[in-house]
Design a protein around this motif. Structure first.
Motif, PDB file in Angstrom:
ATOM      1  N   HIS A   1      -8.501  -3.085  -6.940  1.00 33.36           N
ATOM      2  CA  HIS A   1      -9.334  -2.672  -8.113  1.00 33.36           C
ATOM      3  C   HIS A   1      -8.494  -2.101  -9.126  1.00 33.36           C
ATOM      4  O   HIS A   1      -7.261  -2.045  -9.054  1.00 33.36           O
ATOM      5  CB  HIS A   1     -10.362  -1.586  -7.652  1.00 33.36           C
ATOM      6  CG  HIS A   1      -9.750  -0.222  -7.466  1.00 33.36           C
ATOM      7  ND1 HIS A   1      -9.183   0.186  -6.294  1.00 33.36           N
ATOM      8  CD2 HIS A   1      -9.788   0.825  -8.448  1.00 33.36           C
ATOM      9  CE1 HIS A   1      -8.728   1.204  -6.376  1.00 33.36           C
ATOM     10  NE2 HIS A   1      -8.922   1.753  -7.505  1.00 33.36           N
TER      11      HIS A   1
ATOM     12  N   ASP B   1      -8.563   1.075 -12.710  1.00 28.45           N
ATOM     13  CA  ASP B   1      -9.435   2.059 -12.648  1.00 28.45           C
ATOM     14  C   ASP B   1     -10.043   2.424 -13.775  1.00 28.45           C
ATOM     15  O   ASP B   1     -10.958   3.226 -13.950  1.00 28.45           O
ATOM     16  CB  ASP B   1      -8.191   3.263 -12.567  1.00 28.45           C
ATOM     17  CG  ASP B   1      -7.910   3.682 -11.035  1.00 28.45           C
ATOM     18  OD1 ASP B   1      -8.571   3.158 -10.099  1.00 28.45           O
ATOM     19  OD2 ASP B   1      -6.908   4.502 -10.687  1.00 28.45           O
TER      20      ASP B   1
ATOM     21  N   HIS C   1      -4.727  -2.130  -7.894  1.00 28.14           N
ATOM     22  CA  HIS C   1      -4.180  -1.412  -6.658  1.00 28.14           C
ATOM     23  C   HIS C   1      -5.125  -1.358  -5.529  1.00 28.14           C
ATOM     24  O   HIS C   1      -6.254  -1.474  -6.000  1.00 28.14           O
ATOM     25  CB  HIS C   1      -3.301  -0.195  -7.106  1.00 28.14           C
ATOM     26  CG  HIS C   1      -4.452   0.590  -7.968  1.00 28.14           C
ATOM     27  ND1 HIS C   1      -4.889   0.374  -9.225  1.00 28.14           N
ATOM     28  CD2 HIS C   1      -5.359   1.702  -7.247  1.00 28.14           C
ATOM     29  CE1 HIS C   1      -6.045   1.046  -9.569  1.00 28.14           C
ATOM     30  NE2 HIS C   1      -6.103   2.218  -8.425  1.00 28.14           N
TER      31      HIS C   1
HETATM   32 MN    MN Z   1      -7.843   3.476  -8.278  1.00 31.10          MN
END
Ligand code: MN
Ligand code: OGA
Length: 204
Positions: free
Chosen positions: A120, A122, A178
């Protein structure tokens, strides 16, 4: 500490992420782990969701961690030491990378053995105030074979980082995809974001 800050500035400028060991000392990590919240995290922490506010949902197939947001105005000394360090880092980043970071948010995090967080990014689609992600790991004597790596997908390829006590990873929230790989033991951390606007007390 200023050499740690320099390493973070250089890493962010050169590759969009940085990894620093001993950001917290062994004693500083131990005093955080000694807090009631971490000693009985299974009683205090809540299942983390995905999405924000009304879009928030629990989805075990995406992330399996448990969290508790830290209230900066009312938190234990060992956590305050970490938050003060983040505040100094923010000043350093603003001066050296010409950022305009204004605030931060941090939660305590526990991944039970076997849990993970799928690939995903952030930054929220509806809210791009998260500029940098910063995670401090709290797991003494972590062995690579135990899994639990943070896997970053960077322009330069895949970079795996084990969640070793005292280590900090900082990366561009808008850029670096990540994931957290499953581990064979519980994985504890302080997960935070550096923001370009002041936080409301929305989480608490
Ligand atoms: Mn994350
Ligand atoms: C997150 C996350 C990574 C880690 O909480 O958004 O990606 O290493 N955490 O814990």
């Amino acid at each position: 500490m200023s050499t740690h800050f320099e390493t973070i500035v250089d890493g962010l400028a050169d590759q969009g992420y940085a990894v620093v060991d001993n950001f917290l000392s062994t004693q500083e990590v131990d005093s955080i782990l000694d807090l009631e919240e971490f000693k009985s995290s299974h009683l205090h922490f809540k299942k983390a969701g995905i999405g924000k506010q009304h879009n928030k949902q629990i989805n075990e197939t995406i992330r399996g961690d448990y969290i508790q947001w830290i209230d900066k105005k009312n938190c234990a000394k060992p956590l305050l030491i970490y938050l003060d360090r983040l505040e100094r880092l923010i000043q350093h980043l603003n001066q050296n990378l010409f950022l305009s970071l204004k605030d931060y948010e941090v939660h305590m995090t526990a991944y039970p053995a076997g849990s993970f967080y799928k690939r995903h990014i952030d930054q929220f689609k509806s809210n791009d105030h998260r500029k940098l992600s910063i995670i401090c790991y709290l797991n003494s004597e972590w062995k690579d074979a135990e899994g639990g790596q943070l896997r970053m997908h960077t322009a330069g390829g895949v970079k795996d980082v084990s969640p070793t006590a005292g280590r900090v990873v900082c990366f561009r929230s808008d850029l670096i995809e990540h994931e957290v790989l499953p581990a064979t033991r519980q994985r504890l951390s302080l997960t935070g974001w550096l923001l370009d606007q002041l936080t409301e007390l929305k989480h608490l």
